[in-house]
Each structure stands twice: as C-alpha cells, then as structure tokens.
Scaffold this motif. Structure first.
Motif, PDB file in Angstrom:
ATOM      1  N   ARG A 128      -3.822 -19.554  30.495  1.00  0.00           N
ATOM      2  CA  ARG A 128      -4.954 -19.970  29.660  1.00  0.00           C
ATOM      3  C   ARG A 128      -6.199 -20.251  30.493  1.00  0.00           C
ATOM      4  O   ARG A 128      -7.312 -20.151  29.994  1.00  0.00           O
ATOM      5  CB  ARG A 128      -4.585 -21.211  28.853  1.00  0.00           C
ATOM      6  CG  ARG A 128      -3.650 -20.897  27.708  1.00  0.00           C
ATOM      7  CD  ARG A 128      -3.551 -22.075  26.784  1.00  0.00           C
ATOM      8  NE  ARG A 128      -2.616 -21.798  25.709  1.00  0.00           N
ATOM      9  CZ  ARG A 128      -2.380 -22.608  24.698  1.00  0.00           C
ATOM     10  NH1 ARG A 128      -3.012 -23.769  24.624  1.00  0.00           N
ATOM     11  NH2 ARG A 128      -1.521 -22.289  23.758  1.00  0.00           N
ATOM     12  N   TYR A 134     -11.509 -20.754  27.064  1.00  0.00           N
ATOM     13  CA  TYR A 134     -11.144 -21.972  27.812  1.00  0.00           C
ATOM     14  C   TYR A 134     -12.016 -22.123  29.058  1.00  0.00           C
ATOM     15  O   TYR A 134     -12.409 -23.235  29.434  1.00  0.00           O
ATOM     16  CB  TYR A 134      -9.669 -21.941  28.222  1.00  0.00           C
ATOM     17  CG  TYR A 134      -8.709 -22.433  27.153  1.00  0.00           C
ATOM     18  CD1 TYR A 134      -8.743 -23.757  26.717  1.00  0.00           C
ATOM     19  CD2 TYR A 134      -7.770 -21.590  26.596  1.00  0.00           C
ATOM     20  CE1 TYR A 134      -7.852 -24.217  25.742  1.00  0.00           C
ATOM     21  CE2 TYR A 134      -6.879 -22.035  25.628  1.00  0.00           C
ATOM     22  CZ  TYR A 134      -6.927 -23.348  25.207  1.00  0.00           C
ATOM     23  OH  TYR A 134      -6.045 -23.802  24.249  1.00  0.00           O
ATOM     24  N   VAL A 181      -3.360 -27.103  30.140  1.00  0.00           N
ATOM     25  CA  VAL A 181      -4.799 -27.145  29.846  1.00  0.00           C
ATOM     26  C   VAL A 181      -5.308 -28.588  29.844  1.00  0.00           C
ATOM     27  O   VAL A 181      -6.414 -28.867  30.327  1.00  0.00           O
ATOM     28  CB  VAL A 181      -5.098 -26.446  28.495  1.00  0.00           C
ATOM     29  CG1 VAL A 181      -6.559 -26.601  28.136  1.00  0.00           C
ATOM     30  CG2 VAL A 181      -4.750 -24.972  28.574  1.00  0.00           C
TER      31      VAL A 181
END
Ligand code: NAP
Length: 336
Positions: A128, A134, A181
C-alpha cells in the motif's frame, strides 16, 4: 551492479504468477530465470510465462543457482522463514510477500540473521505504501499543511473471501495491511490494541466478521480499523487522517460518474488486484531496481516483525476482549 537482474521465484500460485507476469511484461531490466513450488502443476504453469525459466525441485537449489541473482518469495507464510534464511546466507536480495513469517519468533530470527549481515537485503510485500493515493496522503501529512496527525480511520472491505479463508485471517491476512499503513502514516509503533467483533455477517459462514480494532500508538495518536470481508458490494478501501488543522482522505476509485434518470453512480472495483495493481507494479519495479544494485528499499524485516506482533496482539484481544499491550523492543540500527 548487474545489468539484467535474474530472479528466482519460490511459490508460484496466484500472486507468484502475477509477479512473474509483472517482471516479464513491465520490467526490462529484470527477467525470471527460475521457479520452484511444492505444487508441481503451479511451477509448470509459471514456467510457461516466460522463455527459459528453469524449474527447481527445492528452494535451496533455486537459491544456490548461478542463474539466480535475487529471490522473490510467494509461498505461504509458514514457508517464508526457511527460504529467507537461505537467501540471506547466500547474500541475495529478497522480496518476500507478506506476512514476513508466521510467528513473532520466526520474524525475530530473520531480523537476527539480517542484522548479522550488517545490511538490509529483504523487502516485505506491504504494497500500500506504493499506491498513488496513499502516497499522496503521506505527502500531505509530511508537508505540514494539515498539522500534526491525530487519528487514522481505515476501512477494509472485501466482497467475499475464498473457502480457505478461515480462523483469524481477517486479522492475520487482511488487517495487517491497515496496521502497516497506520504505523507508516502516523509514524509510530503500536502501544496497545483492542479488537471487538460486531454482529456477524450471515454471509461469512461463522467467520468472526466484521471486526473493529482500536489501536493506540506510542506517540499517542490513534487508529481505528474496520475489517469486513463479506460485504458483497465490492472491494472498498477507505482511509482518513484527521489532524490538528485539517484532514486528508483517500478519494473514490471510480474514473467516471454516470448521471441518469435522477441518479448518479460510479463503479466500485471488484477486488484487491484491481485496486492495487499500480502499487504492485511500482513495488516490484523498485525492488528489482534496488536489487540490481545489490540492496533493497521499502518495508523492511522490522516492519514485518512489528506488524506480526500487532497482528498476534489483535488476535489475542479479539479472543479475550481485553486491551493487549505491545512491547516490541528496540529497532536495530540497520532499520533506522
Ligand atoms: P497460493 O495461490 O496458494 O500460492 C502459494 C503457492 O506456494 C502454492 O503453489 C503452494 O503450493 C506453494 N508453496 C507452499 N509452500 C511452499 C514451499 N515451502 N515452497 C515452495 N512453494 C510452496 O497463495 P497466494 O494467494 O499466491 O499467496 C502467497 C503469499 O502471498 C501469501 O503469503 C499471501 O499472504 C501473500 N499475498 C500477498 C498479497 C498482498 O496484497 N501483498 C496478496 C495476495 C497474496 P500448494 O498449492 O501445494 O499449497
């Protein structure tokens, strides 16, 4: 530096074959030269994906082979440690799909071996961080425009999951991406975690689904995570960071909006492969480029270990209903 990176792939199921296609079609400076898999049919199928791929009986033989400069590990989590330790001993750059291994103890053994080498040779597949949306969130936070981050909200919804998706996989296989994340965007390790199950989705066949996690970070920021893996309507990833003077959210992924008969609508992607295709492409291309120069960048063995520790704590919390404290120790200097 090698001119063309010769890659050996261990584990040639779904993601292994996808990465072979990626290297073959998209990365001119790398070539897949070798594969091995305990499933002979998968290995044969994978070997047909490019010219001159040699099939090896074992991971040990593949890693030792002269025509392998770097190793891509896409077998199941329980098989990762053995292959990683062999590749580290051979001094070959490694990309290992997540999870790093299947236990904290195994992750620690990997870290010990890499620290002994004195330099990083291993990247873990938390992709990610390569996703453009992101990355833009992270850049916005780092710019200072919205002030200091306070809370990260993450929503991870799958339309459905395959039959082999059982037990704690909503945490160990799915939530691990949100944990990655959270650590990355909030720039902190996790201090404690609580996971609570909600009313079960009847489409989940008894699976503990959905789940909500509340994660408190060492730097006092918070993350909330919803994992819901039988949501039917599509693959839906949402994220927002609220900060001291602003917020930043992931946008919707639909490219067009249709307006018709008094309504507007947009497409929802069907699965993770579609949602994160660009992230996987960039992740593998950057790994191959670093490996050509004999090193690695990207999520490290330390990240893999820290995420595993949070995942284990989250499972403990889901079982007990308690808040579970973490203490993962000090980060060795090669990971700083
Ligand atoms: P898969 O389709 O089942 O493929 C795994 C392959 O590895 C199978 O062919 C399996 O053989 C083989 N294998 C198992 N143990 C092995 C060993 N010791 N040596 C060599 N091959 C071995 O699984 P997948 O969906 O591709 O997932 C593979 C890994 O990638 C998992 O760790 C998964 O979590 C990860 N993954 C990551 C992402 C991501 O978003 N980053 C996405 C998907 C998957 P059998 O068929 O005999 O078991």
């Amino acid at each position: 530096m090698v001119k063309i990176l010769k890659v050996g792939v261990i584990g040639t199921g779904m993601i292994g074959q996808d990465h072979i296609r990626r290297i073959t079609d998209l990365i001119p400076s790398a070539v897949v030269t070798a594969v091995t898999d305990t499933n002979a049919d998968n290995a044969k199928q994978a070997a047909r994906k490019a010219a001159d791929i040699k099939i090896f009986e074992t991971a040990e033989q593949l890693i030792a082979a002269d025509n392998v400069d770097a190793v891509l590990i896409c077998s199941w989590g329980g098989a990762h440690e053995a292959a990683i330790l062999l590749a580290l001993a051979a001094g070959k750059p490694i990309f290992c799909e997540k999870p790093l291994a299947d236990s904290q103890a195994a992750c620690q053994r990997i870290i010990e071996a890499e620290v002994k080498l004195g330099k990083r040779l291993l990247q873990v597949g938390y992709m990610r961080r390569y996703d453009p949306a992101y990355k833009a969130m992270k850049a916005t936070i780092d710019s200072g425009k919205i002030g200091a981050p306070l809370i990260f909200h993450s929503v991870h919804r799958n339309a459905g999951v395959p039959d082999h998706y059982k037990g704690d996989m909503a945490i160990s296989d799915t939530m691990v991406h949100d944990i990655d994340v959270a650590r990355w965007l909030l720039d902190s390790e996790v201090a404690r975690v609580r996971v609570v199950g909600a009313k079960k989705n009847t489409r989940g066949g008894g699976l503990r689904d959905p789940l909500m996690a509340l994660i408190e970070m060492d730097n006092k920021t918070l993350a909330s995570v919803e994992v819901s893996v039988n949501i039917d309507y599509g693959y839906d990833i949402q994220g927002e960071v609220s900060a001291e003077k602003g917020s930043v959210s992931l946008g919707e992924t639909n490219k067009i909006i249709v307006k018709s008969q008094g309504q507007f609508s947009g497409e929802i992607l069907a699965d993770w492969m579609l949602r994160f295709v660009e992230a996987y492409d960039v992740e593998i291309a950057m790994w191959a480029e670093a490996a050509r120069h004999g090193g690695v960048t990207g999520p490290s063995a330390w990240d893999g270990y820290a995420i595993q520790a949070v995942s284990d704590a989250a499972i403990k919390s889901a079982d007990s209903g308690d808040v579970v404290e973490l203490n993962i120790g000090d980060k060795p200097s090669i990971y700083v």
